[in-house]
Design an enzyme around this catalytic site. Structure first.
Site, PDB file in Angstrom:
ATOM      1  N   ALA A 246       0.817  -1.211   0.000  1.00 18.25           N
ATOM      2  CA  ALA A 246       0.000   0.000   0.000  1.00 18.25           C
ATOM      3  C   ALA A 246       0.846   1.254   0.000  1.00 18.25           C
ATOM      4  O   ALA A 246       1.905   1.305   0.627  1.00 18.25           O
ATOM      5  CB  ALA A 246      -0.922   0.007   1.211  1.00 18.25           C
ATOM      6  N   CYS A 247       0.366   2.267  -0.748  1.00 17.35           N
ATOM      7  CA  CYS A 247       0.900   3.618  -0.683  1.00 17.35           C
ATOM      8  C   CYS A 247      -0.095   4.426   0.156  1.00 17.35           C
ATOM      9  O   CYS A 247      -1.054   3.867   0.687  1.00 17.35           O
ATOM     10  CB  CYS A 247       1.044   4.180  -2.099  1.00 17.35           C
ATOM     11  N   MET A 248       0.101   5.718   0.268  1.00 16.29           N
ATOM     12  CA  MET A 248      -0.833   6.544   1.042  1.00 16.29           C
ATOM     13  C   MET A 248      -2.243   6.492   0.471  1.00 16.29           C
ATOM     14  O   MET A 248      -3.219   6.508   1.203  1.00 16.29           O
ATOM     15  CB  MET A 248      -0.356   7.995   1.079  1.00 16.29           C
TER      16      MET A 248
END
Length: 254
Positions: A246-248
């Site tokens: 996951a990224c932001m």
């Protein structure tokens, strides 16, 4: 770019937006925001008396805010208005969520990924608009720093104490201008070039089509109608997925 003043800041912003689909905009940000090349725009902005220069410090940040807080949500409103009448409810659901994220906290990716691939000409013009905002912020020496309206409102007392009342007035004028530009440019381009923004030209969820897709791609019988199983099937099945990270603002899938 560094030697071109406001024009250079605009070129930086234009390149920044164009790199978002690959995630490489963060590599570009690091050069201007931190001390990699001696610019350290963030450090100088917060320590204005220590190396900060009026009209230069904050040049690679301040231009984001009029567009992310007002211009992009205005474009989302134009996308809603141009959606097919029977698909407006669908379009509203996703566009409002993206617009709120951009308006409140300055997180733009949810909205940007709604049109950057299916309406690429609009995204390029959006990148140009962001560049214009940066050039404008450099020309008028806009020194406010607020990722989203929540941050902007809570920092008004601090900005006034720092003698930036004139910057607040200039900022309000800027956001009105970029709200109008963002709306009318998006509305015109969507209609003129028949762009497939949410709720138009097949860019919407068709429940029946989704069920057929899940069946045709081999989703499991028990959970074949769930959104997660449909996505897994479209990615080639569970055995084709190596890693989910996951990224932001989004998932990264290998």
């Amino acid at each position: 770019i560094m030697g071109l003043g406001p024009v250079g800041a605009g070129l930086y912003a234009f390149a920044n937006r164009l790199l978002i689909p690959t995630g490489l905009h963060h590599a570009l940000n690091a050069v201007f925001w931190f001390d990699i090349a001696g610019i350290a725009d963030i450090n100088k902005f917060w320590g204005f008396a220590e190396g900060g220069i009026k009209g230069v410090t904050g040049m690679y940040q301040a231009g984001f805010f009029p567009v992310m807080m007002f211009g992009l949500p205005a474009a989302a409103f134009a996308m809603y208005q141009t959606a097919k009448p029977e698909k407006k409810q669908y379009a509203a659901g996703i566009l409002i969520a993206g617009a709120v994220a951009s308006f409140v906290s300055g997180v733009t990716e949810p909205l940007e990924f709604m049109f950057m691939f299916c309406a690429m000409p609009l995204y390029v013009v959006y990148a140009i608009l962001q560049g214009c905002a940066f050039a404008m912020a450099g020309i008028i020496h806009l020194r406010l720093h607020s990722f989203g309206n929540l941050e902007f409102i809570t920092r008004i007392p601090m900005s006034l104490q720092a003698g930036l009342g004139g910057d607040i007035i200039n900022f309000v004028i800027c956001v009105i201008v970029f709200f109008a530009i963002g709306y009318f440019v998006a509305y015109f381009m969507i209609g003129k070039f028949k762009l497939a923004t949410p709720g138009r030209l097949g860019n919407y969820t068709d429940d029946n089509a989704d069920e057929n897709t899940a069946e045709n791609t081999g989703a499991s019988a028990g959970n074949g109608n769930s959104q997660a199983e449909r996505i897994i099937a479209l990615l080639g099945g569970r055995e084709n997925i190596v890693l989910v990270d996951a990224c932001m603002t989004r998932l990264r899938v290998t």
